[in-house]
Design a protein around this motif. Structure first.
Motif, mmCIF file in Angstrom:
data_model
loop_
_atom_site.group_PDB
_atom_site.id
_atom_site.type_symbol
_atom_site.label_atom_id
_atom_site.label_comp_id
_atom_site.label_asym_id
_atom_site.label_seq_id
_atom_site.Cartn_x
_atom_site.Cartn_y
_atom_site.Cartn_z
ATOM 1 N N GLY A 205 79.479 50.169 108.097
ATOM 2 C CA GLY A 205 78.759 51.322 107.557
ATOM 3 C C GLY A 205 79.242 51.701 106.169
ATOM 4 O O GLY A 205 78.439 52.032 105.289
ATOM 5 N N ALA A 206 80.556 51.653 105.948
ATOM 6 C CA ALA A 206 81.089 52.003 104.634
ATOM 7 C C ALA A 206 80.665 50.980 103.583
ATOM 8 O O ALA A 206 80.301 51.350 102.458
ATOM 9 N N VAL A 207 80.678 49.707 103.947
ATOM 10 C CA VAL A 207 80.258 48.672 102.991
ATOM 11 C C VAL A 207 78.777 48.829 102.664
ATOM 12 O O VAL A 207 78.385 48.871 101.487
ATOM 13 N N LEU A 208 77.935 48.930 103.693
ATOM 14 C CA LEU A 208 76.494 49.070 103.443
ATOM 15 C C LEU A 208 76.162 50.407 102.777
ATOM 16 O O LEU A 208 75.319 50.460 101.886
ATOM 17 N N GLY A 209 76.819 51.479 103.227
ATOM 18 C CA GLY A 209 76.599 52.771 102.583
ATOM 19 C C GLY A 209 77.013 52.751 101.133
ATOM 20 O O GLY A 209 76.355 53.345 100.271
ATOM 21 N N VAL B 14 78.804 58.392 98.159
ATOM 22 C CA VAL B 14 78.193 59.308 99.129
ATOM 23 C C VAL B 14 77.873 58.564 100.429
ATOM 24 O O VAL B 14 78.068 59.092 101.529
ATOM 25 N N GLY B 15 77.420 57.330 100.305
ATOM 26 C CA GLY B 15 77.121 56.527 101.479
ATOM 27 C C GLY B 15 78.372 56.168 102.266
ATOM 28 O O GLY B 15 78.362 56.153 103.499
ATOM 29 N N VAL B 16 79.464 55.900 101.559
ATOM 30 C CA VAL B 16 80.726 55.583 102.232
ATOM 31 C C VAL B 16 81.205 56.791 103.026
ATOM 32 O O VAL B 16 81.567 56.682 104.201
ATOM 33 N N VAL B 17 81.203 57.958 102.396
ATOM 34 C CA VAL B 17 81.645 59.185 103.073
ATOM 35 C C VAL B 17 80.751 59.475 104.274
ATOM 36 O O VAL B 17 81.240 59.814 105.359
ATOM 37 N N SER B 18 79.466 59.320 104.114
ATOM 38 C CA SER B 18 78.524 59.595 105.206
ATOM 39 C C SER B 18 78.742 58.641 106.378
ATOM 40 O O SER B 18 78.705 59.064 107.535
ATOM 41 N N ALA B 19 78.972 57.373 106.077
ATOM 42 C CA ALA B 19 79.208 56.393 107.145
ATOM 43 C C ALA B 19 80.491 56.722 107.898
ATOM 44 O O ALA B 19 80.530 56.644 109.131
ATOM 45 N N LEU B 20 81.529 57.107 107.182
ATOM 46 C CA LEU B 20 82.799 57.435 107.840
ATOM 47 C C LEU B 20 82.690 58.711 108.672
ATOM 48 O O LEU B 20 83.232 58.788 109.774
ATOM 49 N N ILE B 21 81.964 59.702 108.175
ATOM 50 C CA ILE B 21 81.767 60.938 108.943
ATOM 51 C C ILE B 21 80.921 60.656 110.190
ATOM 52 O O ILE B 21 81.227 61.130 111.284
ATOM 53 N N ARG C 119 73.950 69.661 106.978
ATOM 54 C CA ARG C 119 72.526 69.486 106.681
ATOM 55 C C ARG C 119 72.231 69.363 105.186
ATOM 56 O O ARG C 119 71.581 68.431 104.755
ATOM 57 N N ASP C 120 72.675 70.272 104.383
ATOM 58 C CA ASP C 120 72.292 70.315 102.968
ATOM 59 C C ASP C 120 73.448 70.003 102.026
ATOM 60 O O ASP C 120 73.408 70.384 100.857
ATOM 61 N N GLN C 121 74.451 69.319 102.508
ATOM 62 C CA GLN C 121 75.597 69.011 101.655
ATOM 63 C C GLN C 121 75.230 67.912 100.657
ATOM 64 O O GLN C 121 74.638 66.902 101.032
ATOM 65 N N PRO C 122 75.583 68.120 99.379
ATOM 66 C CA PRO C 122 75.232 67.103 98.370
ATOM 67 C C PRO C 122 76.051 65.813 98.507
ATOM 68 O O PRO C 122 75.644 64.772 97.989
ATOM 69 N N TRP C 123 77.154 65.856 99.203
ATOM 70 C CA TRP C 123 78.021 64.685 99.336
ATOM 71 C C TRP C 123 77.742 63.900 100.622
ATOM 72 O O TRP C 123 78.524 63.044 101.010
ATOM 73 N N ILE C 124 76.603 64.186 101.245
ATOM 74 C CA ILE C 124 76.190 63.492 102.469
ATOM 75 C C ILE C 124 74.852 62.804 102.231
ATOM 76 O O ILE C 124 73.928 63.397 101.682
ATOM 77 N N SER C 125 74.769 61.559 102.661
ATOM 78 C CA SER C 125 73.490 60.856 102.691
ATOM 79 C C SER C 125 72.970 60.953 104.121
ATOM 80 O O SER C 125 73.537 60.340 105.030
ATOM 81 N N PRO C 126 71.917 61.731 104.348
ATOM 82 C CA PRO C 126 71.444 61.935 105.715
ATOM 83 C C PRO C 126 71.076 60.632 106.439
ATOM 84 O O PRO C 126 71.321 60.488 107.635
ATOM 85 N N ILE C 127 70.524 59.679 105.711
ATOM 86 C CA ILE C 127 70.103 58.429 106.361
ATOM 87 C C ILE C 127 71.318 57.619 106.800
ATOM 88 O O ILE C 127 71.347 57.111 107.922
ATOM 89 N N VAL C 128 72.328 57.514 105.948
ATOM 90 C CA VAL C 128 73.525 56.753 106.313
ATOM 91 C C VAL C 128 74.256 57.461 107.460
ATOM 92 O O VAL C 128 74.718 56.812 108.404
ATOM 93 N N LEU C 129 74.347 58.782 107.400
ATOM 94 C CA LEU C 129 74.978 59.549 108.475
ATOM 95 C C LEU C 129 74.237 59.315 109.793
ATOM 96 O O LEU C 129 74.849 59.020 110.821
ATOM 97 N N PHE C 130 72.921 59.423 109.753
ATOM 98 C CA PHE C 130 72.101 59.219 110.943
ATOM 99 C C PHE C 130 72.276 57.812 111.512
ATOM 100 O O PHE C 130 72.473 57.641 112.719
ATOM 101 N N LEU C 131 72.227 56.803 110.652
ATOM 102 C CA LEU C 131 72.351 55.428 111.131
ATOM 103 C C LEU C 131 73.743 55.154 111.703
ATOM 104 O O LEU C 131 73.877 54.415 112.680
ATOM 105 N N SER C 132 74.765 55.759 111.127
ATOM 106 C CA SER C 132 76.126 55.586 111.660
ATOM 107 C C SER C 132 76.255 56.224 113.039
ATOM 108 O O SER C 132 76.865 55.646 113.943
#
Length: 160
Positions: free
Chosen positions: A38-42, A49-56, A111-124
């Motif tokens: 997830g971190a690599v793809l994010g 932002v994708g790395v952080v979202s995948a880890l969260i 939900r509205d955090q600028p440092w989160i990618s909702p799609i990467v978070l959801f997929l993780s």
């Protein structure tokens, strides 16, 4: 003539405990794999932002999987006592309710955090949920636990 009584064996741990521990270990390996992939793809598609979202998202999936297994392991301390059946189910249901509430709170906070990618978070999170279901199914199928492993039968009647 009185019948001799057999000594009662000391209560042992339920046979589900090693299975739940194995689920936690395999779930940890699963989470590590999801975090790395997830971190690599994010990172490729969304940058940092994708790395952080995948880890969260992975951390959330691990916590939710852990709450289930730990609540059952904790509730197993009450197993075998007929008067404590309510405590067993209360602990397990409380764990599920805790997961639900924590999930809702985290979704509202993130939900509205600028440092989160909702799609990467959801997929993780989805990868963690589906992966943990697969881990549960594989471990239980390979456990070879009998259906009546924790049952103690009453002594057989004697002709007398």
């Amino acid at each position: 003539m009185t019948r001799p009584t057999l000594p009662q064996a000391a209560p042992t741990q339920p046979t589900s405990i090693p299975i739940l521990r194995r689920i936690l270990v395999y779930g940890g390996f699963l989470a590590l794999g999801i975090a790395v992939i997830g971190a690599v793809l994010g990172g490729i598609f969304q940058g940092s932002v994708g790395v952080v979202s995948a880890l969260i998202g992975t951390a959330m999936a691990v916590v939710f999987m852990g709450i289930t297994a730990v609540s059952i392991l904790l509730a197993n301390r009450f197993a075998g006592r007929e008067s404590a059946i309510g405590a067993f189910f209360g602990i397990v249901m409380g764990g599920w309710l805790l997961k639900f509430v924590v999930f809702l709170v985290l979704m509202v906070l993130l939900r509205d955090q600028p440092w989160i990618s909702p799609i990467v978070l959801f997929l993780s999170i989805i990868a963690g949920v589906i992966g943990s279901l697969v881990v549960d199914a594989v471990v239980v199928m390979k456990s070879r636990m009998s259906y009546v492993s924790d049952v103690t039968l009453p002594p057989a009647p004697t002709d007398g």
